[in-house]
Design an enzyme around this catalytic site. Structure first.
Site, PDB file in Angstrom:
ATOM      1  CE  LYS A 191      14.407  30.160  42.405  1.00 18.26           C
ATOM      2  NZ  LYS A 191      13.856  31.584  42.280  1.00 18.26           N
TER       3      LYS A 191
HETATM    4  C1  LIG Z   1      15.352  31.938  48.204  1.00 19.10           C
HETATM    5  C2  LIG Z   1      13.689  32.761  47.698  1.00 19.10           C
HETATM    6  N1  LIG Z   1      12.177  31.824  48.628  1.00 19.10           N
HETATM    7  C3  LIG Z   1      11.243  32.214  47.577  1.00 19.10           C
HETATM    8  C4  LIG Z   1      11.339  32.660  46.438  1.00 19.10           C
HETATM    9  C5  LIG Z   1       9.678  31.966  45.825  1.00 19.10           C
HETATM   10  O1  LIG Z   1       9.517  32.097  44.686  1.00 19.10           O
HETATM   11  P1  LIG Z   1       8.316  32.402  43.918  1.00 19.10           P
HETATM   12  O2  LIG Z   1       9.049  33.849  42.744  1.00 19.10           O
HETATM   13  O3  LIG Z   1       8.544  30.975  42.627  1.00 19.10           O
HETATM   14  O4  LIG Z   1       7.493  32.495  44.728  1.00 19.10           O
HETATM   15  C6  LIG Z   1      12.468  33.078  45.828  1.00 19.10           C
HETATM   16  C7  LIG Z   1      12.213  32.779  44.847  1.00 19.10           C
HETATM   17  O5  LIG Z   1      13.540  33.576  44.108  1.00 19.10           O
HETATM   18  C8  LIG Z   1      13.650  32.253  45.862  1.00 19.10           C
HETATM   19  O6  LIG Z   1      15.251  33.144  45.734  1.00 19.10           O
END
Ligand SMILES: Cc1ncc(COP(=O)(O)O)c(C=O)c1O
Length: 393
Positions: A191
């Protein structure tokens, strides 16, 4: 119909490596030496500095964006029998959390330019059981929030925003995360701000008071201080909460990354401008990502869509051709309704959401990371142009 490749980089260019420097290493070592490695003073400082950066009234650091979304749904009282309207073009986490709380995801299609949830489709999907809308700021381009906000006000709905990609983005001059809706950010390794794993929930202080308790076993407030001089051993569990807190090791990374976020974003924008300029004359072969005049894009992803009828190769062959030239790439995302769990449970057909499905079959996320050198950017451009040139109809 794969081709022989002439020009090729010596080393593989990864799709999205983190930009970790000496600052991050120093900050983590400082935490390790401090004797306090779980949730503590650095987490608190990270929450305060993050909230200030995006103009949120408060923020709660958690161990993922998924945790932030799940916690927000529980605190908002979303549960069995409730419908939540969201997009098919997202990572599974956005919708898995709805299943976790027993709510029913109601998918609606996206707008063809931004690939964000279409507010008109949201309106058409509202029923007496709708409790919330979960917009996802796809690739870092803000969703058109005003009409969604108006629908939520008219129907008494909660909005929980998935801003995993949208740090730092602006919608009509307002920072994503500053508006008072619960908004979940991700600090996953790829990210714009990376802590390995991590997330942040921005919301009102009242909402976050409850989220803080829910995210740490349901223990009474400030329980994390119980091993500190200021704390006491005593705590009460008023609700069976989760174990979603962020550690100070992650927060140390976050603090160092936050301090350089503007610089990292400048570099992202520079790369995006280079891609845009270099691919402008390929518009009849490649559809480039947009940035509407009302927004500032966070440029987490650079998603091109090939015009299948103007090339002799499909998306998967294009990706293989990139790989042959030592260029990493990805696809964001296999739409939710294509995944077997959702397809089978809700009896979805691929064409139920034609824009998402058609875009999925044509899309490629090109490498985009502040860590890329100018030569890396030039290599991606050369590879893409070469592939298009060799496979034009
Ligand atoms: C659109 C979206 N929402 C939620 C997430 C979940 O993030 P995390 O891995 O921090 O839980 C991601 C992860 O890539 C994502 O791309």
């Amino acid at each position: 119909m794969d081709s022989e490749v002439s020009a090729k980089r010596r080393e593989f260019l990864p799709f999205s490596p983190p930009s970790i420097g000496e600052e991050e290493i120093r900050e983590v070592v400082d935490t390790l030496r401090s004797g306090w490695i779980t949730t503590g003073p650095k987490t608190q400082r990270f929450e305060e500095e993050f909230a200030r950066k995006i103009g949120a009234s408060s923020a709660l650091a958690l161990n993922s964006c998924t945790a932030a979304l799940h916690t927000a749904l529980v605190v908002a009282g979303i549960g069995p029998g409730d419908e939540v309207i969201t997009t098919p073009l997202t990572f599974a986490a956005s919708v898995n959390v709805l299943e976790h709380v027993g709510a029913q995801p109601v998918l609606v299609d996206v707008e063809p330019d931004t690939l964000n949830i279409d507010p008109r489709a949201v309106e058409a999907a509202i029923t007496s059981r709708t409790k919330a809308i979960l917009p996802v700021h796809y690739s870092g381009h803000p969703v058109d929030l005003d009409p969604i906000q108006a629908l939520a006000a008219a129907h008494g709905l909660t909005i929980i925003e998935d801003a995993a990609h949208a740090l730092p983005a602006l919608y009509k001059g307002r920072r994503i995360g500053s508006g008072g809706n619960p908004v979940a950010f991700s600090f996953y390794a790829t990210k714009n701000l990376a802590t390995g794993e991590g997330g942040m929930l921005a919301a009102t202080p009242e909402f976050l008071d409850r989220a803080r308790v829910m995210s740490l076993h349901g223990m009474s407030r400030d329980a994390w201080k119980r091993y500190d001089q200021r704390g006491t051993w005593a705590y009460d569990v008023g609700v069976p909460g989760f174990k979603y807190n962020m550690s100070d090791i992650q927060a140390a990374l976050g603090l160092a990354q936050l301090a350089k976020l503007d610089r990292l974003q400048d570099r992202r924008r520079h790369i995006v401008a280079a891609y845009g300029g270099a691919f402008a004359d390929l518009a009849d072969r490649l559809q480039l990502p947009v940035e509407r005049p009302t927004v500032e894009h966070a440029w987490h992803l650079y998603v091109i869509r090939i015009h299948a009828d103007a090339l002799q190769i499909d998306r998967d062959t294009f990706i293989r051709e990139l790989k042959k030239r030592n260029i990493g790439s990805s696809v964001h995302f296999t739409p939710i309704h294509i995944h077997s769990y959702y397809r089978d449970k809700y009896k979805y057909d691929p064409e139920d959401f034609p824009i998402s499905y058609d875009s999925f079959r044509r899309m490629i996320s090109l490498p985009l990371s502040p860590k890329m050198a100018d030569q890396d950017v030039a290599d991606v451009i050369e590879a893409v142009r070469d592939i298009v040139q060799r496979h034009r109809t």
